[in-house]
Design a protein around this motif. Structure first.
Motif, short mmCIF file in Angstrom:
data_model
loop_
_atom_site.label_atom_id
_atom_site.label_comp_id
_atom_site.label_asym_id
_atom_site.label_seq_id
_atom_site.Cartn_x
_atom_site.Cartn_y
_atom_site.Cartn_z
N SER A 1 0.83 -1.22 0.00
CA SER A 1 0.00 0.00 0.00
C SER A 1 0.85 1.26 0.00
CB SER A 1 -0.98 -0.02 1.18
OG SER A 1 -0.25 -0.04 2.37
N SER A 2 2.15 1.12 0.20
CA SER A 2 3.02 2.31 0.17
C SER A 2 3.52 2.62 -1.25
CB SER A 2 4.25 2.10 1.08
OG SER A 2 5.19 1.25 0.45
N LEU A 3 3.16 1.75 -2.22
CA LEU A 3 3.70 1.91 -3.58
C LEU A 3 2.77 2.71 -4.47
CD1 LEU A 3 4.83 -1.76 -4.36
CD2 LEU A 3 6.29 0.14 -3.64
N GLU A 4 3.37 3.54 -5.33
CA GLU A 4 2.55 4.22 -6.33
C GLU A 4 2.49 3.41 -7.61
OE1 GLU A 4 3.39 8.38 -7.01
OE2 GLU A 4 3.79 8.58 -4.86
N ARG A 5 3.55 2.63 -7.84
CA ARG A 5 3.58 1.74 -8.99
C ARG A 5 4.59 0.62 -8.74
NH1 ARG A 5 5.64 4.71 -14.19
NH2 ARG A 5 6.00 2.60 -14.92
N CYS A 6 4.52 -0.42 -9.52
CA CYS A 6 5.54 -1.47 -9.43
C CYS A 6 5.73 -2.08 -10.81
CB CYS A 6 5.14 -2.54 -8.42
SG CYS A 6 6.38 -3.85 -8.29
N ASP A 7 6.95 -1.95 -11.30
CA ASP A 7 7.28 -2.48 -12.63
C ASP A 7 8.05 -3.79 -12.53
OD1 ASP A 7 6.70 0.07 -14.53
OD2 ASP A 7 7.52 0.71 -12.59
#
Ligand code: NJP
Length: 247
Positions: free
Chosen positions: A67-73
């Motif tokens: 939940s702390s991520l804005e995106r994950c590639d």
């Protein structure tokens, strides 16, 4: 916005080396592990690495990171390791459970939590750090061999299930890598016993050798999936066929 890579088990060894290399490639790196002091040191050296306290055996901890991520590639499921070298007949049930929980269920928790972001990125890459212990058995391998076989099977299943989605599933299976923690953890802090693993071996792999392979696989064009890379030192022809120089 810069691409984000999440690396589990980034406080030492292969995970730390991978975090450094991904940062050098231009990724924002989220580095997760339990030993926060080590992550903080890493982040103070490399500002594009963000430290996050993470225990992959805790759903709550995994959810907090997600939940702390804005995106994950990119997700590198690296957290793991071995405990003990007892034969199966003397296998410690608690150790086997712990190895399964970290290597297999830890990867499952992270994958479930971050897969929606990987898909949303339009070119996600999921990397699983398995082992040559996931390809063949060896005496004393016990619960580690079992856990890494399970993790490898999970990787293969996932790739089949995700076909058509914009996510690559890459397995990196190293042989003998001389890392800070692996053998010391396996032998419960017995540094002398841990050192014997690499004794006389001319050139075991380093963490950086494996990180190099991971970053190479991650940075191939989007349509190129490196299914599995098996990497051993030249001195290791098979799991227990190791060349050692004795004086
Ligand atoms: O080991 P080490 P490696 N939650 O001990 C973390 C595989 N492999 O780099 O939490 C979150 O230096 C731990 O961090 P901390 C191996 O099975 C290795 O060699 O702070 N993180 C540390 O950062 C493993 O999957 C060899 O204690 C957890 C990291 O994991 C991967 O490579 C050969 C955690 C372990 O770093 C990295 O191992 C092979 C948890 N619950 C496969 N538990 C080899 N070295 O020979 C542990 O075939 N970590």
């Amino acid at each position: 916005m810069r691409k984000t890579a999440v690396v589990t088990g980034a406080s030492s060894g292969i995970g730390e080396a991978t975090a450094r290399r991904l940062a050098a490639e231009g990724f924002e790196v989220v580095a997760g592990a339990r030993r926060r002091d080590r992550l903080d040191r890493l982040s103070s050296e490399v500002p594009s690495i963000r430290p996050v306290t993470l225990d992959v055996t805790s759903q709550e901890s995994v959810d907090a990171l997600a939940s702390s991520l804005e995106r994950c590639d990119v997700l590198v499921n690296n957290a793991g390791g071995a405990l003990g070298m007892e034969p199966v007949a003397g296998g410690d049930v608690g150790d086997w459970q712990a190895m399964y929980d970290t290597n297999v269920l830890g990867s499952l928790r992270m994958t479930r939590a971050l897969l929606p972001e990987l898909v949303a990125s339009g070119d996600g890459v999921l990397v699983m750090l398995t082992s040559t212990a996931g390809l063949s058995a060896y005496e004393g391998g016990g619960g580690y061999v079992a856990a890494k076989h399970a993790q490898r099977s999970m990787t293969e299943t996932l790739r089949l299930e995700l076909v058509g989605e914009p996510v690559r599933v890459v397995e990196i299976a190293p042989g003998m890598v001389k890392t800070e923690g692996f053998a010391v953890t396996r032998f419960r802090g017995d540094e002398e016993r841990a050192a014997q693993v690499y004794e006389g071996v001319p050139g075991p792999l380093s963490s950086d050798d494996v990180a190099d392979a991971i970053v190479w696989a991650v940075t191939r064009p989007a349509h190129v999936n490196i299914d599995r890379m098996v990497i051993r030192p030249r001195a290791q022809a098979a799991q227990h066929k190791v060349h050692r120089v004795r004086d």
